[in-house]
Structures are given as structure tokens and as C-alpha cells.
Design a protein around this motif. Structure first.
Motif, PDB file in Angstrom:
ATOM      1  N   VAL A 135       7.679  -4.480   3.456  1.00 42.60           N
ATOM      2  CA  VAL A 135       7.536  -3.799   4.606  1.00 42.60           C
ATOM      3  C   VAL A 135       8.656  -2.921   5.943  1.00 42.60           C
ATOM      4  CG1 VAL A 135       4.887  -5.313   5.137  1.00 42.60           C
ATOM      5  CG2 VAL A 135       7.526  -5.337   6.997  1.00 42.60           C
TER       6      VAL A 135
ATOM      7  N   ARG B 202      -1.406  -2.330   7.211  1.00 46.85           N
ATOM      8  CA  ARG B 202      -1.765  -2.637   7.749  1.00 46.85           C
ATOM      9  C   ARG B 202      -2.759  -3.291   8.345  1.00 46.85           C
ATOM     10  NH1 ARG B 202       2.168   1.595  11.204  1.00 46.85           N
ATOM     11  NH2 ARG B 202       1.664   2.676   9.273  1.00 46.85           N
TER      12      ARG B 202
ATOM     13  N   THR C  96       0.803  -1.087   0.161  1.00 44.51           N
ATOM     14  CA  THR C  96      -0.191  -0.033  -0.075  1.00 44.51           C
ATOM     15  C   THR C  96       0.839   1.146   0.174  1.00 44.51           C
ATOM     16  OG1 THR C  96       0.009  -0.349   2.623  1.00 44.51           O
ATOM     17  CG2 THR C  96      -1.814  -0.908   0.892  1.00 44.51           C
TER      18      THR C  96
ATOM     19  N   SER D 114      15.742  -4.010   2.255  1.00 48.16           N
ATOM     20  CA  SER D 114      17.289  -2.904   2.128  1.00 48.16           C
ATOM     21  C   SER D 114      18.690  -4.071   2.190  1.00 48.16           C
ATOM     22  CB  SER D 114      17.150  -1.740   2.261  1.00 48.16           C
ATOM     23  OG  SER D 114      16.469  -1.275   1.371  1.00 48.16           O
TER      24      SER D 114
ATOM     25  N   ARG E 150      12.203  10.364   6.752  1.00 45.31           N
ATOM     26  CA  ARG E 150      12.771   8.033   6.708  1.00 45.31           C
ATOM     27  C   ARG E 150      13.191   8.195   7.873  1.00 45.31           C
ATOM     28  NH1 ARG E 150      10.357   5.847   2.925  1.00 45.31           N
ATOM     29  NH2 ARG E 150      10.011   4.579   4.553  1.00 45.31           N
TER      30      ARG E 150
ATOM     31  N   ILE F 105       8.307   1.259  -2.037  1.00 40.90           N
ATOM     32  CA  ILE F 105       8.494   0.567  -3.368  1.00 40.90           C
ATOM     33  C   ILE F 105       7.869  -0.592  -3.158  1.00 40.90           C
ATOM     34  CG2 ILE F 105      10.405  -1.378  -2.032  1.00 40.90           C
ATOM     35  CD1 ILE F 105      11.286   0.907  -4.897  1.00 40.90           C
TER      36      ILE F 105
HETATM   37  N1  NAP Z   1      11.979   3.427   0.262  1.00 35.06           N
HETATM   38  C1  NAP Z   1      13.054   3.308  -0.569  1.00 35.06           C
HETATM   39  O1  NAP Z   1      13.596   3.655  -1.687  1.00 35.06           O
HETATM   40  C2  NAP Z   1      13.487   1.168  -0.620  1.00 35.06           C
HETATM   41  C3  NAP Z   1      14.359   1.009  -1.845  1.00 35.06           C
HETATM   42  C4  NAP Z   1      14.398  -0.631  -2.002  1.00 35.06           C
HETATM   43  C5  NAP Z   1      13.917  -1.295  -0.776  1.00 35.06           C
HETATM   44  N2  NAP Z   1      13.191  -0.484   0.649  1.00 35.06           N
HETATM   45  C6  NAP Z   1      12.876  -1.505   1.422  1.00 35.06           C
HETATM   46  O2  NAP Z   1      11.168  -2.166   0.875  1.00 35.06           O
HETATM   47  C7  NAP Z   1      10.702  -2.150   2.516  1.00 35.06           C
HETATM   48  C8  NAP Z   1       9.591  -1.944   2.899  1.00 35.06           C
HETATM   49  O3  NAP Z   1      10.168   0.312   2.645  1.00 35.06           O
HETATM   50  P1  NAP Z   1       9.088   1.428   1.977  1.00 35.06           P
HETATM   51  O4  NAP Z   1      10.417   2.287   1.646  1.00 35.06           O
HETATM   52  O5  NAP Z   1       8.695   1.009   0.968  1.00 35.06           O
HETATM   53  O6  NAP Z   1       8.216   1.454   3.329  1.00 35.06           O
HETATM   54  P2  NAP Z   1       7.331   1.763   4.003  1.00 35.06           P
HETATM   55  O7  NAP Z   1       7.359   3.436   2.590  1.00 35.06           O
HETATM   56  O8  NAP Z   1       6.961   2.927   4.981  1.00 35.06           O
HETATM   57  O9  NAP Z   1       6.003   1.155   3.115  1.00 35.06           O
HETATM   58  C9  NAP Z   1       6.008   0.326   3.832  1.00 35.06           C
HETATM   59  C10 NAP Z   1       4.679  -0.746   3.748  1.00 35.06           C
HETATM   60  O10 NAP Z   1       5.069  -1.759   4.677  1.00 35.06           O
HETATM   61  C11 NAP Z   1       3.152  -1.231   5.646  1.00 35.06           C
HETATM   62  N3  NAP Z   1       3.988  -1.416   6.907  1.00 35.06           N
HETATM   63  C12 NAP Z   1       4.105  -0.410   7.970  1.00 35.06           C
HETATM   64  N4  NAP Z   1       4.135  -1.030   8.769  1.00 35.06           N
HETATM   65  C13 NAP Z   1       4.106  -2.291   9.268  1.00 35.06           C
HETATM   66  C14 NAP Z   1       4.298  -2.797   9.825  1.00 35.06           C
HETATM   67  N5  NAP Z   1       4.634  -2.821  10.759  1.00 35.06           N
HETATM   68  N6  NAP Z   1       3.759  -4.286   9.910  1.00 35.06           N
HETATM   69  C15 NAP Z   1       2.888  -4.371   8.785  1.00 35.06           C
HETATM   70  N7  NAP Z   1       3.386  -3.712   7.464  1.00 35.06           N
HETATM   71  C16 NAP Z   1       3.418  -2.445   8.014  1.00 35.06           C
HETATM   72  C17 NAP Z   1       2.608   0.227   4.741  1.00 35.06           C
HETATM   73  O11 NAP Z   1       1.102  -0.429   4.921  1.00 35.06           O
HETATM   74  P3  NAP Z   1       0.009   0.466   5.491  1.00 35.06           P
HETATM   75  O12 NAP Z   1       1.197   1.979   6.293  1.00 35.06           O
HETATM   76  O13 NAP Z   1      -0.680   0.655   4.895  1.00 35.06           O
HETATM   77  O14 NAP Z   1      -0.415   0.195   6.912  1.00 35.06           O
HETATM   78  C18 NAP Z   1       3.607  -0.389   3.551  1.00 35.06           C
HETATM   79  O15 NAP Z   1       2.347  -0.783   2.958  1.00 35.06           O
HETATM   80  C19 NAP Z   1      11.927  -2.332   3.666  1.00 35.06           C
HETATM   81  O16 NAP Z   1      12.379  -3.521   4.023  1.00 35.06           O
HETATM   82  C20 NAP Z   1      13.209  -0.793   2.811  1.00 35.06           C
HETATM   83  O17 NAP Z   1      14.319  -1.700   3.526  1.00 35.06           O
HETATM   84  C21 NAP Z   1      13.523  -0.013  -0.040  1.00 35.06           C
END
Ligand code: NAP
Length: 256
Positions: A55, A35, A12, A82, A205, A15
Motif C-alpha cells: 500500500v 480499500r 488491486t 520502497s 504520483r 506494483i
Molecule cells: N509503483 C512503483 O513503482 C513501486 C515500485 C516498488 C515498490 N513500490 C512500493 O509499493 C507500495 C505500493 O505502491 P504503488 O505504487 O503500487 O501504490 P498504488 O499504485 O497507489 O497502489 C496502492 C494499493 O494500495 C491500496 N491503497 C491505496 N491507499 C490505501 C490506503 N490508504 N490504505 C490501504 N490500502 C490503500 C490500493 O487499493 P485501492 O485503490 O483499490 O483501494 C492499491 O491496491 C509502496 O510502498 C511503494 O513504495 C512501488
């Protein structure tokens, strides 16, 4: 229509949402959960032969432990975390399904996969690796297949060192007590670019960047090198030794 559905836990936002849109664009039905939205894990794993955990780093092990046991053996459990050593180990423990760790080396503000790097860490089974690699390659990504250990070592340099540097700059400016308005009046384009980066790291972040640094077991060597070089620079700068400083930078310019 493609032959399997994809579920993204954490699709939701961030990434995960980016890849939901990418997979849909490639013709795959995608189901996302957050969530408080989306289908239950048993339902998701029944419908989707590929489930991706995307997540926040701190919530990843627990999420993998919850979804892993529901996955049929012929399906694929993947993650976008990551860091790769911990999550891949958790996925292998939590499920009998195939396991591939994945790290897209770009953020959700990226317009397309074309030219972006993606790392894949196959850990169990082979049937899904070619499919996922083919899908990303078709989108224009440069895919590197490696082990979680090599990935995390490389991330200590690529992400760890970069963010360490940014955080130190931000903390130093904060500790200086310099007013924002004064900095604005005296800023250069390079300074403004760097400030935009550390505002992103500090403001939006902090948990993501903190997790990348504190969760990577390869940071010790980098911190020691950083400290050593800072010590050398301190001595050259305080001694006004610009020629040695320039010579040092010329050497650093060509490490090969
Ligand atoms: N952002 C980047 O640049 C990037 C790049 C490559 C890899 N990553 C990796 O991708 C993963 C997600 O990062 P993101 O930056 O996309 O995170 P994010 O923007 O915070 O999104 C996280 C997602 O996980 C859900 N979420 C949040 N807290 C949670 C919890 N405590 N339990 C279960 N679900 C939860 C959120 O859903 P709701 O808010 O709807 O509940 C949302 O859909 C991480 O492992 C990160 O290392 C990130």
C-alpha cells in the motif's frame, strides 16, 4: 499447484497488482485486497501463508499493525515498500510470523522480472527466504539480500538523488514562468526525455516520490553534497570558467 496461497494487501493496483499476476503465472493462488475490495484481514491471513503489504508508504505502518497480529507463526509477512527500515521494524513489532522485507526496484510498467533488481531484507526466520528468493530468481530477477539499513542508504542515492534532481528541475522551470508552448518549440530530445520524467514525478504520483525523499533518514548527507556541488558549479558558471568546469566533470566521470 503450489503449496501455499499468497495474499497481497494493496494488490488491486500498482506494483501489488503486477506481482499478483507474476505469482499467478508461477502457479500460486493469489488473493488481493484494496480499500473497498477483497476479503477481510482475518480471512486473508487464515487462507494465505504469505501476506504481502503493498500500500502507499504513508498507509504502510498502520496496515502492518492491522494485519500483523492475525498472522500464524509459521507464515510469512512481507512488504514491497520502497523504504525498508521503518516497515521491517513495524513488521517485527506487529507479528510473531517470519518477516522478510522486499523492494522490487522497478515499476508496474515493466513487462517482465527478467533482468530486474529485487532486494530482500530477511528479518525473522529462515524458512521463507530461500523460497521467495528462488521464486524471483526463477523469474529472471537479480536478487540482493541485505539489511534494511544498507538498502535505505543505497536508496538515498539511487532514488533520493534521482528524484531530488528531477523535482528541482521541475520547480525551476515552474518558477521561471516559461510557457509550455515556448518550451515545446525550443525543446531537444534530451530535454523532452527529462520533461517526461518530471511530469511523471510531479503529475501522477507526487505522494510516492515525496515519501521516498522525506521518509529516508539518509538524505541529509546527500542534500549537503548536492548543495556543496551546486555552489561550486554556480561559481564556475558565473565566472565563465569552462575549463575548470570540464575538468571537474572529467573527475566526476571516474569516482573510483
Ligand atoms: N509503483 C512503483 O513503482 C513501486 C515500485 C516498488 C515498490 N513500490 C512500493 O509499493 C507500495 C505500493 O505502491 P504503488 O505504487 O503500487 O501504490 P498504488 O499504485 O497507489 O497502489 C496502492 C494499493 O494500495 C491500496 N491503497 C491505496 N491507499 C490505501 C490506503 N490508504 N490504505 C490501504 N490500502 C490503500 C490500493 O487499493 P485501492 O485503490 O483499490 O483501494 C492499491 O491496491 C509502496 O510502498 C511503494 O513504495 C512501488
Amino acid at each position: 499447484m503450489n503449496e501455499f496461497e499468497i495474499g497481497i494487501i494493496g494488490g488491486t493496483g500498482g506494483i501489488g497488482r503486477w506481482f499478483a499476476s507474476f505469482f499467478r503465472g508461477e502457479g500460486y493462488p493469489v488473493h488481493v485486497t484494496g480499500r473497498s475490495e477483497g476479503m477481510s484481514l482475518p480471512e486473508l491471513t487464515t487462507r494465505c501463508r504469505v501476506v504481502i503489504v503493498s500500500v502507499p508508504i504513508a498507509a504502510t505502518p498502520e496496515t502492518i499493525r492491522r494485519v500483523g497480529p492475525h498472522m500464524p507463526a509459521d507464515s510469512l509477512l512481507m512488504d514491497f515498500t520502497s523504504l525498508k527500515e521503518g516497515p521491517v521494524r513495524e513488521m517485527l513489532k506487529a507479528t510473531t510470523a517470519d518477516v522478510v522485507g522486499c523492494h522490487p526496484l522497478f515499476g508496474p510498467d515493466c513487462l517482465s522480472l527478467a533482468g530486474q533488481n529485487v532486494v530482500l531484507c530477511p528479518a525473522r526466520g529462515e524458512r521463507w527466504l530461500n523460497r521467495m528468493e528462488g521464486l524471483f530468481t526463477k523469474g529472471g530477477a537479480r536478487v540482493t539480500v541485505t539489511t534494511p539499513g544498507v538498502h535505505d542508504q543505497m536508496m538515498a542515492f539511487v532514488q533520493g538523488l534521482t528524484h531530488l534532481d528531477t523535482i528541482l528541475m521541475g520547480l525551476t522551470l515552474r518558477d521561471s514562468g516559461m510557457a509550455q508552448s515556448t518550451l515545446d518549440a525550443f525543446s531537444t530530445p534530451v530535454f523532452r526525455t527529462k520533461r517526461t520524467i518530471f511530469e511523471k514525478v510531479f503529475g501522477a504520483r507526487p505522494e510516492l516520490y515525496a515519501g521516498l525523499l522525506a521518509g529516508n533518514g539518509n538524505m541529509k548527507g546527500i542534500l549537503e553534497l548536492y548543495e556543496k556541488n551546486l555552489h561550486v558549479l554556480k561559481s564556475l558558471i558565473l565566472n565563465g570558467d569552462s575549463s575548470s568546469l570540464a575538468a571537474l566533470m572529467k573527475k566526476a566521470d571516474s569516482p573510483d
